[in-house]
Structures are given as C-alpha cells and as structure tokens.
Design a protein around this motif. Structure first.
Motif, PDB file in Angstrom:
ATOM      1  N   GLY A  15       0.799  -1.224   0.000  1.00  0.00           N
ATOM      2  CA  GLY A  15       0.000   0.000   0.000  1.00  0.00           C
ATOM      3  C   GLY A  15       0.826   1.264   0.000  1.00  0.00           C
ATOM      4  O   GLY A  15       0.586   2.181  -0.795  1.00  0.00           O
ATOM      5  N   PRO A  16       1.847   1.390   0.897  1.00  0.00           N
ATOM      6  CA  PRO A  16       2.672   2.609   0.872  1.00  0.00           C
ATOM      7  C   PRO A  16       3.381   2.827  -0.459  1.00  0.00           C
ATOM      8  O   PRO A  16       3.530   3.951  -0.919  1.00  0.00           O
ATOM      9  N   VAL A  17       3.818   1.711  -1.113  1.00  0.00           N
ATOM     10  CA  VAL A  17       4.494   1.863  -2.400  1.00  0.00           C
ATOM     11  C   VAL A  17       3.547   2.410  -3.454  1.00  0.00           C
ATOM     12  O   VAL A  17       3.881   3.297  -4.231  1.00  0.00           O
ATOM     13  N   LEU A  18       2.309   1.852  -3.463  1.00  0.00           N
ATOM     14  CA  LEU A  18       1.326   2.354  -4.410  1.00  0.00           C
ATOM     15  C   LEU A  18       0.978   3.799  -4.138  1.00  0.00           C
ATOM     16  O   LEU A  18       0.767   4.587  -5.050  1.00  0.00           O
ATOM     17  N   GLY A  19       0.928   4.154  -2.864  1.00  0.00           N
ATOM     18  CA  GLY A  19       0.624   5.538  -2.513  1.00  0.00           C
ATOM     19  C   GLY A  19       1.684   6.487  -3.014  1.00  0.00           C
ATOM     20  O   GLY A  19       1.382   7.558  -3.543  1.00  0.00           O
ATOM     21  N   LEU A  20       2.963   6.089  -2.882  1.00  0.00           N
ATOM     22  CA  LEU A  20       4.046   6.947  -3.368  1.00  0.00           C
ATOM     23  C   LEU A  20       4.027   7.040  -4.882  1.00  0.00           C
ATOM     24  O   LEU A  20       4.348   8.077  -5.462  1.00  0.00           O
ATOM     25  N   ALA A  21       3.643   5.933  -5.538  1.00  0.00           N
ATOM     26  CA  ALA A  21       3.647   5.947  -6.999  1.00  0.00           C
ATOM     27  C   ALA A  21       2.487   6.735  -7.569  1.00  0.00           C
ATOM     28  O   ALA A  21       2.630   7.468  -8.529  1.00  0.00           O
ATOM     29  N   LEU A  22       1.305   6.564  -6.957  1.00  0.00           N
ATOM     30  CA  LEU A  22       0.128   7.241  -7.481  1.00  0.00           C
ATOM     31  C   LEU A  22       0.110   8.710  -7.143  1.00  0.00           C
ATOM     32  O   LEU A  22      -0.508   9.497  -7.846  1.00  0.00           O
ATOM     33  N   GLY A 238      15.312  16.581 -18.641  1.00  0.00           N
ATOM     34  CA  GLY A 238      15.045  15.663 -19.722  1.00  0.00           C
ATOM     35  C   GLY A 238      14.975  14.200 -19.324  1.00  0.00           C
ATOM     36  O   GLY A 238      14.450  13.389 -20.068  1.00  0.00           O
ATOM     37  N   TRP A 239      15.476  13.829 -18.120  1.00  0.00           N
ATOM     38  CA  TRP A 239      15.486  12.409 -17.785  1.00  0.00           C
ATOM     39  C   TRP A 239      14.242  11.989 -17.027  1.00  0.00           C
ATOM     40  O   TRP A 239      13.854  10.823 -17.052  1.00  0.00           O
ATOM     41  N   TRP A 240      13.554  12.879 -16.344  1.00  0.00           N
ATOM     42  CA  TRP A 240      12.402  12.483 -15.533  1.00  0.00           C
ATOM     43  C   TRP A 240      11.100  12.755 -16.270  1.00  0.00           C
ATOM     44  O   TRP A 240      10.933  13.782 -16.929  1.00  0.00           O
ATOM     45  N   SER A 241      10.162  11.814 -16.172  1.00  0.00           N
ATOM     46  CA  SER A 241       8.812  12.006 -16.685  1.00  0.00           C
ATOM     47  C   SER A 241       7.891  11.072 -15.917  1.00  0.00           C
ATOM     48  O   SER A 241       8.345  10.156 -15.203  1.00  0.00           O
ATOM     49  N   ASP A 242       6.577  11.286 -16.046  1.00  0.00           N
ATOM     50  CA  ASP A 242       5.650  10.419 -15.329  1.00  0.00           C
ATOM     51  C   ASP A 242       5.628   9.012 -15.906  1.00  0.00           C
ATOM     52  O   ASP A 242       4.967   8.125 -15.371  1.00  0.00           O
ATOM     53  N   ARG A 243       6.383   8.770 -16.998  1.00  0.00           N
ATOM     54  CA  ARG A 243       6.504   7.401 -17.502  1.00  0.00           C
ATOM     55  C   ARG A 243       7.155   6.499 -16.469  1.00  0.00           C
ATOM     56  O   ARG A 243       6.830   5.313 -16.363  1.00  0.00           O
ATOM     57  N   TRP A 244       8.085   7.061 -15.673  1.00  0.00           N
ATOM     58  CA  TRP A 244       8.707   6.284 -14.607  1.00  0.00           C
ATOM     59  C   TRP A 244       7.671   5.858 -13.573  1.00  0.00           C
ATOM     60  O   TRP A 244       7.736   4.749 -13.023  1.00  0.00           O
ATOM     61  N   VAL A 245       6.720   6.734 -13.279  1.00  0.00           N
ATOM     62  CA  VAL A 245       5.697   6.415 -12.280  1.00  0.00           C
ATOM     63  C   VAL A 245       4.848   5.240 -12.744  1.00  0.00           C
ATOM     64  O   VAL A 245       4.612   4.285 -12.003  1.00  0.00           O
ATOM     65  N   TRP A 246       4.388   5.299 -13.998  1.00  0.00           N
ATOM     66  CA  TRP A 246       3.545   4.221 -14.488  1.00  0.00           C
ATOM     67  C   TRP A 246       4.341   2.927 -14.657  1.00  0.00           C
ATOM     68  O   TRP A 246       3.772   1.823 -14.537  1.00  0.00           O
ATOM     69  N   THR A 247       5.628   3.015 -14.920  1.00  0.00           N
ATOM     70  CA  THR A 247       6.453   1.813 -14.951  1.00  0.00           C
ATOM     71  C   THR A 247       6.517   1.166 -13.582  1.00  0.00           C
ATOM     72  O   THR A 247       6.426  -0.065 -13.450  1.00  0.00           O
ATOM     73  N   ALA A 248       6.648   1.988 -12.533  1.00  0.00           N
ATOM     74  CA  ALA A 248       6.666   1.453 -11.166  1.00  0.00           C
ATOM     75  C   ALA A 248       5.328   0.813 -10.808  1.00  0.00           C
ATOM     76  O   ALA A 248       5.280  -0.250 -10.166  1.00  0.00           O
ATOM     77  N   ILE A 249       4.226   1.449 -11.221  1.00  0.00           N
ATOM     78  CA  ILE A 249       2.917   0.873 -10.943  1.00  0.00           C
ATOM     79  C   ILE A 249       2.758  -0.471 -11.644  1.00  0.00           C
ATOM     80  O   ILE A 249       2.233  -1.441 -11.075  1.00  0.00           O
ATOM     81  N   ALA A 251       5.145  -2.533 -12.384  1.00  0.00           N
ATOM     82  CA  ALA A 251       5.958  -3.522 -11.667  1.00  0.00           C
ATOM     83  C   ALA A 251       5.247  -4.024 -10.417  1.00  0.00           C
ATOM     84  O   ALA A 251       5.283  -5.219 -10.100  1.00  0.00           O
ATOM     85  N   VAL A 252       4.577  -3.125  -9.692  1.00  0.00           N
ATOM     86  CA  VAL A 252       3.846  -3.528  -8.490  1.00  0.00           C
ATOM     87  C   VAL A 252       2.705  -4.467  -8.844  1.00  0.00           C
ATOM     88  O   VAL A 252       2.488  -5.500  -8.189  1.00  0.00           O
ATOM     89  N   LEU A 253       1.954  -4.139  -9.886  1.00  0.00           N
ATOM     90  CA  LEU A 253       0.845  -5.002 -10.299  1.00  0.00           C
ATOM     91  C   LEU A 253       1.352  -6.359 -10.773  1.00  0.00           C
ATOM     92  O   LEU A 253       0.720  -7.393 -10.520  1.00  0.00           O
ATOM     93  N   ALA A 254       2.498  -6.366 -11.459  1.00  0.00           N
ATOM     94  CA  ALA A 254       3.070  -7.648 -11.879  1.00  0.00           C
ATOM     95  C   ALA A 254       3.473  -8.492 -10.671  1.00  0.00           C
ATOM     96  O   ALA A 254       3.296  -9.724 -10.663  1.00  0.00           O
ATOM     97  N   ALA A 255       4.015  -7.836  -9.628  1.00  0.00           N
ATOM     98  CA  ALA A 255       4.383  -8.566  -8.416  1.00  0.00           C
ATOM     99  C   ALA A 255       3.147  -9.158  -7.750  1.00  0.00           C
ATOM    100  O   ALA A 255       3.167 -10.312  -7.287  1.00  0.00           O
TER     101      ALA A 255
END
Length: 278
Positions: A15-22, A238-249, A251-255
């Motif tokens: 839950g805390p990981v999803l909260g940080l990602a969302l 140029g290196w950060w975008s919200d694509r990283w956030v959705w990638t983390a989400i 990964a969590v759903l895959a786990a």
C-alpha cells in the motif's frame, strides 16, 4: 479464503508503495487540462514587435503581446518552450476600415531557425474587403527532449513567431494594422517522453555564454545571450517524466499477479494422510 488472505496481506504491504507511486502521477494528469505556463500580468506584456530574428521581441507564455505596424512589415516575437510542452500560437490582426483582400500568415521557427510545421490550426487566412480582423492559430508538435540530428522535431529552446501579409496589393502597402499575439502550452507528460536530452537548450548564444563563463567568469562583456527568456521553473533536465511512475505501478501489479499465481498453483501445502504401515 487462503488466497484472499494472501492477496489482502500483499496489498497491505504494498500500500505505501502504491501511494508513493500514485501520488506523483496525479499531478501530470491534472496539468494536462490546464496551460503549463501560468498567465502573466498583461500590464507588463510587450507592446511592440521586432523586425527580424535578431530583434524579435521576447514574450513569456501566457502573456498577450500587442504591436502596431504597417501592412507589408514582418513582425517577430520569441518565446521559450520546454520538453513535454505542446505550444499553441494565436495571433489576431486588426485591419483598417478600408482595404482590399489580404492574406495573413503566422510562421513558427525553432532555435535553429528551422520552420516548424503546424499540427493543426488556421496558419493562413484571407480577410476580404471590409473585414475588421483576422485570427490565426498554429498548434505545434510536442517538444521533445532529444531527437536525431537529421530529424526536424521540435526541441527545447527559443521559438520565433513571424507574422506577415502575403502578396499585398500596392494599395494596401503601408496601411496601419494592430496585432495581438499569445502563446500557451499544454503539458503532454510521459506520453511524449524520450530517452535522452540535449546538453543545452536551443537558445541563441547559450553555447558562447557557457564557454565564456568557463574561460573567464569575471568577464561579463563576453557572456551576452541573444535570448534571455526561459521557462518559469527553468529548463527541464530531460530524464524524468511520469513514464517512470507508471512503470513502477506496472511492476507492483506484476508482483501482485505473481504472488496470486504462486498461491493458486502451490496448493494448500499440507501433506496428505499416509495410512499406518504403508
């Protein structure tokens, strides 16, 4: 029931990981519906335009710049655009009461003075006799953080707007006109993210300035930049975008899916009863 307990425990643990990602992901979603640049005070907006690329009047996004000129003149403005933004240029030309048919056009160039195509919008319009004004618009493609050298993609840096009339008749040359120009941008976010970034934005003179600062930081006369405007929050790395956030989400759903699949396939885990003497 066991599967439900396992999945519930996994969700509580993650839950805390999803909260940080969302949490960060909500900000780009909200930004998509509003202009990226906060409206500036129009009382400080420029009231004149340049006559060439080098003398282009600098404006901020969200400002409504005005200028007076004559039919047949070239009017220039410049504005900053950063990666992930999709700029929209809108121009209004107020014509005199008496004029013949006139065709007006707005063009946009990047920091390398490459003409950028409009994604959509009325870039060229014709005003018939008696028409009081003509409105033009140009929606550029999304600015990319990096591109191939041979490509013509919009890149972070200074952009130039040129407004002029095409093929004027001799009777209309020199007639007074007044113009309004406004630039807004929409933040596209991770949908337009790319791997890579420019070392420096395409701002005229910035490379000369950087070299001069390295050679002699005290020599202020050698550090002039031809364009001093930049976004309110500075140029993006140029290196950060919200694509990283959705990638983390993802990964969590895959786990979670992996935990559920393992629980379903391993069974109860209890040994079967073995009869005595077997």
């Amino acid at each position: 029931m066991r599967i439900t307990r396992v999945l519930s425990g996994a969700l509580l643990a993650l839950g805390p990981v999803l909260g940080l990602a969302l949490g960060p992901a909500a900000a780009p979603a909200a930004a998509d519906s509003t202009p990226s640049a906060s409206p500036s005070d129009d009382s400080s907006a420029p009231t004149e335009a340049g006559t060439s690329f080098r003398t282009a009047t600098e404006i901020d996004q969200g400002q409504t710049a005005t200028a007076s000129g004559s039919a047949g003149d070239y009017l220039y403005w410049s504005f900053p655009a950063d990666s992930g933004q999709r700029p929209t240029v809108k121009a209004t030309v107020k014509l005199p009461e008496t004029h013949t048919t006139q065709t007006w056009q707005v063009d946009v160039y990047d920091g390398l003075r490459r003409r950028q195509a409009c994604q959509y919008g009325a870039q060229t319009r014709t005003a018939g006799q008696g028409t009081a004004s003509v409105e033009l618009a140009c929606v550029l493609r999304t600015v990319r953080a990096w591109s191939e050298p041979w490509a013509d993609d919009p890149l972070p840096g200074t952009y130039y707007v040129r407004l002029t009339a095409l093929d004027l008749k001799a009777a209309d040359l020199g007639l007074p006109v007044s113009t309004e120009l406004r630039v807004d941008s929409k933040d596209i976010g991770g949908a337009a993210a790319v791997d890579g970034s420019l070392a420096k934005p395409l701002v005229p003179g910035i490379a000369v300035t950087s070299q001069a600062e390295e050679d002699d930081a005290d020599d202020s006369s050698a550090t002039a930049v031809l364009s001093s405007i930049e976004p309110d929050d500075g140029w993006a790395s140029g290196w950060w975008s919200d694509r990283w956030v959705w990638t983390a989400i993802g990964a969590v759903l895959a786990a979670l899916a992996g935990i559920g699949g393992y629980t379903l396939t391993r069974g109860s885990g209890r040994p079967r009863h073995v009869p005595p003497g077997a």
